[in-house]
Design an enzyme around this catalytic site. Structure first.
Site, short mmCIF file in Angstrom:
data_model
loop_
_atom_site.label_atom_id
_atom_site.label_comp_id
_atom_site.label_asym_id
_atom_site.label_seq_id
_atom_site.Cartn_x
_atom_site.Cartn_y
_atom_site.Cartn_z
N ASP A 1 -5.61 0.58 -4.37
CA ASP A 1 -4.41 0.03 -5.00
C ASP A 1 -3.53 -0.68 -3.97
O ASP A 1 -3.05 -1.79 -4.20
CB ASP A 1 -3.62 1.15 -5.68
CG ASP A 1 -2.42 0.65 -6.46
OD1 ASP A 1 -2.62 -0.07 -7.45
OD2 ASP A 1 -1.28 0.97 -6.06
N THR B 1 0.13 3.74 -12.29
CA THR B 1 -0.55 4.89 -11.71
C THR B 1 -0.14 6.21 -12.37
O THR B 1 -1.00 7.02 -12.73
CB THR B 1 -0.27 4.96 -10.19
OG1 THR B 1 -0.79 3.79 -9.58
CG2 THR B 1 -0.92 6.19 -9.58
N ASP C 1 1.39 11.26 -4.10
CA ASP C 1 1.74 12.55 -4.71
C ASP C 1 1.46 12.56 -6.21
O ASP C 1 0.91 13.52 -6.75
CB ASP C 1 3.20 12.93 -4.41
CG ASP C 1 4.20 11.81 -4.70
OD1 ASP C 1 3.80 10.76 -5.25
OD2 ASP C 1 5.39 11.99 -4.36
N ASP D 1 -7.90 4.10 -7.91
CA ASP D 1 -6.62 3.45 -8.22
C ASP D 1 -6.78 1.93 -8.18
O ASP D 1 -7.18 1.37 -7.17
CB ASP D 1 -5.58 3.91 -7.19
CG ASP D 1 -4.16 3.79 -7.72
OD1 ASP D 1 -3.87 2.81 -8.42
OD2 ASP D 1 -3.33 4.67 -7.40
N HIS E 1 -2.81 -4.70 -4.08
CA HIS E 1 -1.46 -5.26 -4.16
C HIS E 1 -1.21 -6.29 -3.07
O HIS E 1 -0.59 -7.33 -3.31
CB HIS E 1 -0.41 -4.15 -4.07
CG HIS E 1 -0.16 -3.43 -5.36
ND1 HIS E 1 0.29 -4.08 -6.49
CD2 HIS E 1 -0.29 -2.13 -5.70
CE1 HIS E 1 0.42 -3.19 -7.47
NE2 HIS E 1 0.07 -2.01 -7.01
N ASP F 1 -7.25 4.19 -13.05
CA ASP F 1 -5.96 4.39 -13.73
C ASP F 1 -5.42 3.09 -14.32
O ASP F 1 -4.48 3.11 -15.10
CB ASP F 1 -4.94 5.02 -12.79
CG ASP F 1 -4.70 4.20 -11.52
OD1 ASP F 1 -5.47 3.24 -11.28
OD2 ASP F 1 -3.75 4.51 -10.79
N HIS G 1 -0.09 -4.98 -11.77
CA HIS G 1 -0.68 -4.52 -13.03
C HIS G 1 0.44 -3.99 -13.91
O HIS G 1 1.60 -3.96 -13.52
CB HIS G 1 -1.71 -3.43 -12.75
CG HIS G 1 -1.21 -2.38 -11.78
ND1 HIS G 1 -0.44 -1.30 -12.16
CD2 HIS G 1 -1.32 -2.30 -10.43
CE1 HIS G 1 -0.14 -0.59 -11.09
NE2 HIS G 1 -0.64 -1.17 -10.02
#
Length: 552
Positions: free
Chosen positions: A311, A85, A168, A44, A315, A358, A493
């Site tokens: 990810d 994502t 999830d 990710d 961030h 992703d 992103h």
């Protein structure tokens, strides 16, 4: 004559004995007609350059093993926006864009319910494995099939297909509609959970894994650099103004005392924003393989793994941080552990593995600005407030239902009641928003439905536009810009520019040649490539094409 007969008999006996007990030919490492196991890995928020930027810090058995033993597709891009994502995971496994899959973002405004919906939320199912509502999720909003669906359909559901991720959506969307299971992490309980969409109770092996309380063990330590801090030459100094902070910290520097930070930073959910979230995912991937005996049957099984902590860390800290570098050095070791496990568990020649991302990430705009590179932050709230005020003056109503993912959702019912021309209002809004600094282009729903675009970024907007779910006006920001952000730190992103669309793609294992290609491919080409290898039907909405030259 007697000696001749004896000699001949002796020769015959010797030849017979050699044929029975003599040296045997070396064993041949047989490659099966189909892989026994497929493992799809998504990192990710992994930018393409992370493979090479941190190369000297990697060991020989993670990313370098993919390069040295596998096949490296070096020019792979996402062919739509927004690069988030949910859309990313669904596109890798369905072989199509959000225009067809329906997963237009992580969340979007739903006209039918009049509220924002999350891509995998499903209040018709319940959590399994925890008391929290974190398990109320399913793939019901995904409008197409995945590789896993087609694999299950090909053999009357004999194949096992399972998705795992801290997020999830990173577990559910890859696995598809017919998956045996998808498991994700519940930050409240610190357990891996699922929903009643898949089962009514967790398998005993998942319960056993949860009883180990690995999140608590990982969070009982400090996050320190895995290498001496002075070796992180590829990153900015540890203490810089472009990085975010955990609550309770005054500087974004190592070490991060996770035990003391846990209570103020989401409890056991804190593990997501540490590299130990990836460690936990790798632990659970091994447990899933053995617990379900994936690849041990007579048909091909499929495990979809997404590493999510990259990810969260990206961030918060951004691409130039020591934290992101440390995360990838550690991830390299976790990949090595997973590959070694596959070696011993089933053998490299029995497993087909692919690894991609992703989406990528933009450099922190403030960092770009400080280096005299055009960049900035688009003030969403100011633009929308100004738009609403202007629309009231012109049409007597704000007409704006929602603004999200750089899309304006207009009130079509009010427009009809006022007998307003939809195309004219869309064009007015699009032209108005073009007047704001940082906006590169705007496109209307009418444009996207009636025209066919071939140039970037318009083509990418069109590929991400779903006529039933998307907004009425789409906004694209200039390169180096992103939307409203609470602080000028970290990154995000979602753009059509190369820093978000260009991602790595590696193939390794069963029948994979060692080599690389600089040919251009779309991310939607991954799914049909896997399906061709398995001799199964492409996903039903697939628009990608198989990548050739990978297999022996």
């Amino acid at each position: 004559m007697k000696y001749a007969i004896t000699f001949i008999f002796t020769l015959s006996l010797t030849a017979f004995l050699l044929s029975q007990n003599g040296p045997k030919k070396p064993a041949v490492n047989i490659i099966p007609a189909k892989p026994k196991l497929v493992v799809g890995i998504i990192i990710d928020q992994m930018r393409f350059d992370y493979v090479y930027r941190f190369w000297d810090k990697y060991g020989n058995d993670g990313f370098k093993r993919l390069v040295n033993e596998g096949y490296n597709c070096r020019d792979v891009n996402y062919n739509y926006v927004p690069t988030f994502t949910g859309p990313g995971h669904s596109s890798v496994y369905s072989g199509t864009t959000p225009s067809i899959s329906g997963i237009i973002s992580n969340s979007w405004y739903d006209r039918e319910s009049g509220k924002e919906v999350y891509c995998v939320e499903d209040h018709n199912v319940k959590s399994v494995g925890a008391e929290s509502p974190e398990g109320e999720s399913s793939p019901h909003r995904l409008l197409v099939t995945t590789i896993g669906d087609q694999l299950r359909l090909s053999n009357n559901k004999q194949s096992k297909v399972i998705g795992i991720a801290l997020k999830d959506r990173g577990a559910i969307l890859p696995a598809g509609h017919t998956a045996n299971a998808a498991y994700w992490y519940d930050g409240v309980s610190g357990k891996w959970i699922t929903s009643t969409y898949y089962m009514n109770e967790l398998p005993s092996w998942v319960d056993t894994f949860n009883t180990k309380k690995l999140p608590q063990k990982y969070l009982s330590q400090s996050w320190t650099t895995i290498l001496p801090a002075d070796q992180y030459k590829e990153s900015l100094p540890d203490d810089n103004k472009y990085e975010g902070l955990f609550s309770g910290e005054t500087k974004p520097v190592f070490p991060h005392d996770l035990a003391s930070l846990q209570a103020a930073n989401g409890g056991l959910g804190l593990i997501r924003t540490t590299p130990f979230g990836n460690s936990l995912t790798e632990d659970f991937a091994e447990a899933t393989l053995t617990g379900e005996q994936l690849g041990k049957g007579n048909v091909t099984d499929f495990l979809c793994v997404s590493f999510s902590s990259t990810d969260y860390i990206g961030h918060m800290y951004g691409p130039q941080s020591m934290e992101i570098e440390d995360c990838y050095i550690r991830l390299d070791k976790e990949l090595a552990d997973l590959f070694h496990f596959i070696d011993s568990y089933i053998g490299k020649n029995n497993a087909l593995v692919f690894l991609t991302a992703d989406h990528g990430a933009v450099e922190t705009p403030q960092y770009l600005k400080d280096n005299n590179i055009p960049a900035g932050y688009f003030n969403d709230s100011k633009a929308v407030d100004s738009l609403k005020k202007t629309l009231r003056n012109v049409y007597g109503d704000s007409l704006v239902l929602s603004f999200g993912n750089e899309q304006v959702f207009l009130d079509r019912k009010t427009m009809d009641a006022k007998k307003l021309d939809h195309t004219a209002v869309e064009r007015f809004v699009a032209d108005f928003l073009m007047g704001f600094k940082g906006v590169q282009s705007t496109m209307t729903r009418t444009d996207l439905i009636s025209e066919q675009y071939t140039d970037v970024p318009k083509k990418l907007i069109q590929n991400g536009f779903n006529a039933q779910r998307s907004g009425d006006v789409c906004v694209i920001l200039q390169p180096g810009w992103f939307g409203e952000w609470p602080k000028h730190t970290g990154t995000t992103h979602g753009a059509p520019w190369s820093y978000d669309t260009h991602v790595p793609l590696f193939w390794w294992g069963w029948k994979v040649k060692n080599g690389n290609s600089d040919d251009a491919h779309n991310i939607t080409d991954v799914a049909p490539t896997v399906c061709m290898a398995l001799n199964i039907q492409f996903p039903d909405g697939c628009t990608g094409v198989p990548i050739t030259g990978i297999m022996k």
